[in-house]
Design a protein around this motif. Structure first.
Motif, PDB file in Angstrom:
ATOM      1  N   PHE A   1       0.828  -1.213   0.000  1.00 28.91           N
ATOM      2  CA  PHE A   1       0.000   0.000   0.000  1.00 28.91           C
ATOM      3  C   PHE A   1       0.862   1.262   0.000  1.00 28.91           C
ATOM      4  O   PHE A   1       0.513   2.261  -0.639  1.00 28.91           O
ATOM      5  N   VAL A   2       1.986   1.218   0.713  1.00 27.99           N
ATOM      6  CA  VAL A   2       2.883   2.382   0.720  1.00 27.99           C
ATOM      7  C   VAL A   2       3.442   2.625  -0.681  1.00 27.99           C
ATOM      8  O   VAL A   2       3.397   3.745  -1.216  1.00 27.99           O
ATOM      9  N   LEU A   3       3.973   1.542  -1.296  1.00 23.22           N
ATOM     10  CA  LEU A   3       4.551   1.691  -2.635  1.00 23.22           C
ATOM     11  C   LEU A   3       3.480   1.974  -3.675  1.00 23.22           C
ATOM     12  O   LEU A   3       3.720   2.722  -4.626  1.00 23.22           O
ATOM     13  N   ALA A   4       2.299   1.390  -3.489  1.00 31.20           N
ATOM     14  CA  ALA A   4       1.208   1.654  -4.432  1.00 31.20           C
ATOM     15  C   ALA A   4       0.762   3.116  -4.350  1.00 31.20           C
ATOM     16  O   ALA A   4       0.448   3.734  -5.367  1.00 31.20           O
ATOM     17  N   SER A   5       0.730   3.655  -3.134  1.00 28.82           N
ATOM     18  CA  SER A   5       0.360   5.061  -2.966  1.00 28.82           C
ATOM     19  C   SER A   5       1.339   5.958  -3.717  1.00 28.82           C
ATOM     20  O   SER A   5       0.951   6.879  -4.443  1.00 28.82           O
ATOM     21  N   LYS A   6       2.631   5.678  -3.530  1.00 22.56           N
ATOM     22  CA  LYS A   6       3.652   6.472  -4.207  1.00 22.56           C
ATOM     23  C   LYS A   6       3.612   6.229  -5.717  1.00 22.56           C
ATOM     24  O   LYS A   6       3.698   7.172  -6.519  1.00 22.56           O
ATOM     25  N   GLY A   7       3.477   4.957  -6.118  1.00 18.29           N
ATOM     26  CA  GLY A   7       3.463   4.625  -7.537  1.00 18.29           C
ATOM     27  C   GLY A   7       2.265   5.197  -8.266  1.00 18.29           C
ATOM     28  O   GLY A   7       2.392   5.710  -9.382  1.00 18.29           O
ATOM     29  N   LEU A   8       1.081   5.119  -7.649  1.00 18.67           N
ATOM     30  CA  LEU A   8      -0.123   5.658  -8.304  1.00 18.67           C
ATOM     31  C   LEU A   8      -0.056   7.176  -8.417  1.00 18.67           C
ATOM     32  O   LEU A   8      -0.483   7.746  -9.430  1.00 18.67           O
ATOM     33  N   ALA A   9       0.472   7.832  -7.378  1.00 22.86           N
ATOM     34  CA  ALA A   9       0.626   9.287  -7.456  1.00 22.86           C
ATOM     35  C   ALA A   9       1.564   9.658  -8.599  1.00 22.86           C
ATOM     36  O   ALA A   9       1.293  10.588  -9.374  1.00 22.86           O
TER      37      ALA A   9
END
Length: 571
Positions: free
Chosen positions: A293-301
């Protein structure tokens, strides 16, 4: 999310195989604690060494298969992530090259650099992590819960009881994280801008002893990045400690309840040991999911920032404007233009050039000289009026066709870290004979012959191993090499001495008599032989005509001539 899927679509077969391999390896990991529980509770009491060895070998086989499968799947995931990111980066770079100058001004160059570098890196990490842990962690989590329910439903209630708290925590942190990452990337854009400005202007910064000032300015921008990084980090850092808290409370509950049930004869020691192992597996799976979720948050942004550029609609579209017969090669008809649409940078600009004629443009800094060239090349669209080439409105000419008409030297043009020949050829596949001929015309052949490698002499970035005059002559050679229909020279002879400048003009007159030339200059000597000269001031034409006519009728032109040549009329 749909756009990410569209980029991943070509790799779905490879991803499917990788996910099946990952699924197999994960199932093997889940079998090992179950086999251990079976050995403790069922096999060991039988005191049969062969059965113990048999089940032990089964555990070794599962462990070996899990390692091989996970390594293979991870390598496949890495290749898919690299290929997908390469495609995203290529599409972004291609889009940037086709953005209009106005769109680049809106995004800013530092922001585009940041999106092309750090944002694509975050997307790469997200895609890779989703394949590696995005399959393994949920399977371990769900599989662990299913197995624990099957071996002891009562103990499983402890695990199930903390799940809602875990999911609420992940949801809250993710909801807060994506907007924070967007703001962080905006700060990174500002830092990249400050860094580019310092690197580009390092000589003038040192010359004016402004190093301390620039250090303070960079420190301010860097502090803003750190401030936002801390805010993001503190928000996302809640995940792991809170997860550990929940799951350690659950583990404590399992131990207490397990001890009570074993003592009461309601469960077996092997089941409790297996349950504790599964609980550890579930703990690690939940921590992995929190990382996702942390990496997905950064990746999606970051991906949203990339898609924002890729989906930018083209603002300089080709319009269906029928051509009109014209005796002129280039026409500006009452052109008005503003960069920011609040105050006109050019007003009512009109002039006409026949094929082979030369136009000189002169005026003070900021008067709009280079803006005329940008409009002619259709880097921007006019607010009013029209620009025509051979009777065709530039808005109706495809960009590639339009730009092939020109040979251009801009005021702050670029030389690349390559050979002189490659800088002149510029990927056009020109024969060496044309390159040599263009350097002779541009008065560059003389100094090139003094170089050991001649046309293969390698330049440093921006041509910093050449003098100003040498760089300008190489740039002029590039503009002349393809025998352009229209030659545009934007203050391209400012570093040339008067003799070389005169020789260049003579070469153009002899070999490019059919080429229409537009020269922007600060020196009257560079344009005084042009058939047409316009004098700009504050975006308006305040004088037009030949050199002799302007010397009689234009006070501003007279003042420039007097300041540069004492008012002489050179032949």
């Amino acid at each position: 999310m749909k756009r990410i899927i569209s980029y991943l679509k070509p790799y779905l077969p490879k991803m499917t195989i990788g996910l099946l391999i990952k699924f197999t390896g994960t199932i093997m990991d889940l079998l090992i604690p179950w086999i251990l529980a079976h050995m403790i509770d069922k096999v060991v009491p039988q005191k049969d060494i062969k059965l113990i060895i048999y089940w032990g070998l089964a555990m070794v086989f599962c462990a070996a298969l899990a390692i091989v499968a996970n390594i293979t799947a991870n390598r496949m995931a890495t290749r898919v992530a690299a290929e997908t990111t390469r495609k995203v980066r290529h599409d972004l770079f291609e889009k940037i090259t086709y953005l209009s100058c106005g769109q680049i001004d809106n995004y800013t160059v530092p922001s585009l650099v940041s999106r092309l570098t750090s944002d694509t890196y975050h997307v790469h990490r997200m895609i890779g992590m989703m394949q590696r842990l995005g399959v393994r962690a949920p399977i371990l989590l769900l599989g662990g819960i299913i197995v624990t329910i099957s071996i002891d439903p009562v103990l499983s209630l402890v695990l199930l009881g903390i799940q809602p708290f875990i999911f609420l925590t992940v949801f809250y942190v993710s909801k807060k994280g994506i907007p924070l990452y967007n703001k962080l990337q905006q700060s990174v854009d500002q830092m990249v801008r400050a860094l580019r400005e310092n690197i580009t202007g390092v000589r003038i910064i040192k010359a004016l002893a402004k190093t301390d000032y620039e250090k303070d300015r960079f420190a301010s921008v860097s502090s803003e990045v750190v401030k936002r990084e801390k805010k993001v980090g503190m928000t996302m850092a809640l995940t792991n400690p809170v997860m550990n808290l929940y799951l350690n409370y659950g583990l404590t509950g399992v131990i207490l309840m397990g001890a009570y049930r074993v003592n009461a004869g309601l469960s077996q020691p092997g089941v409790v040991i297996a349950f504790l192992t599964y609980f550890t597996i579930i703990l690690n799976a939940m921590l992995s999911i929190s990382r996702i979720f942390v990496l997905a948050s950064k990746g999606l942004a970051s991906f949203n920032r990339i898609i924002e550029v890729i989906d930018t609609p083209e603002d300089l579209t080709i319009e269906d404007i029928p051509p009109t017969p014209s005796a002129y090669h280039i026409e500006f008809k009452n052109v008005t233009f503003s960069y920011h649409k609040n105050q006109a940078n050019l007003r009512n600009i009109s002039f006409s050039l026949k094929k082979g004629e030369t136009l000189g443009i002169i005026g003070p800094t900021g008067s709009g000289k280079s803006s005329i060239l940008k409009l002619l090349l259709r880097f921007y669209d006019t607010d009013e009026g029209e620009i025509c080439i051979n009777g065709r409105n530039v808005k109706s000419i495809p960009r590639k066709e339009l730009h092939k008409m020109f040979g251009i030297v801009f005021q702050n043009d670029i030389l690349f870290a390559d050979s002189i020949a490659e800088n002149i050829d510029f990927g056009r596949g020109l024969p060496l004979e044309k390159i040599m001929f263009s350097t002779d015309l541009a008065q560059a052949g003389e100094f090139i012959d003094t170089l050991e490698a001649r046309w293969n002499h390698r330049l440093t970035n921006k041509g910093s191993n050449l003098s100003g005059g040498q760089k300008q002559r190489i740039l002029i050679s590039r503009a002349l090499a393809a025998n352009p229909e229209i030659l545009v020279l934007d203050d391209s002879s400012s570093a040339l001495d008067y003799k070389t400048d005169a020789q260049l003009r003579n070469s153009l007159n002899q070999h490019f008599e059919d080429t229409t030339t537009v020269i922007v200059a600060q020196r009257i000597s560079s344009i005084m032989h042009a058939r047409h000269i316009i004098v700009l001031e504050d975006g308006e034409i305040i004088g037009s005509g030949s050199h002799q006519e302007l010397m009689k009728n234009c006070k501003s032109y007279q003042e420039i001539s007097i300041s540069q040549m004492g008012g002489a009329s050179l032949d």
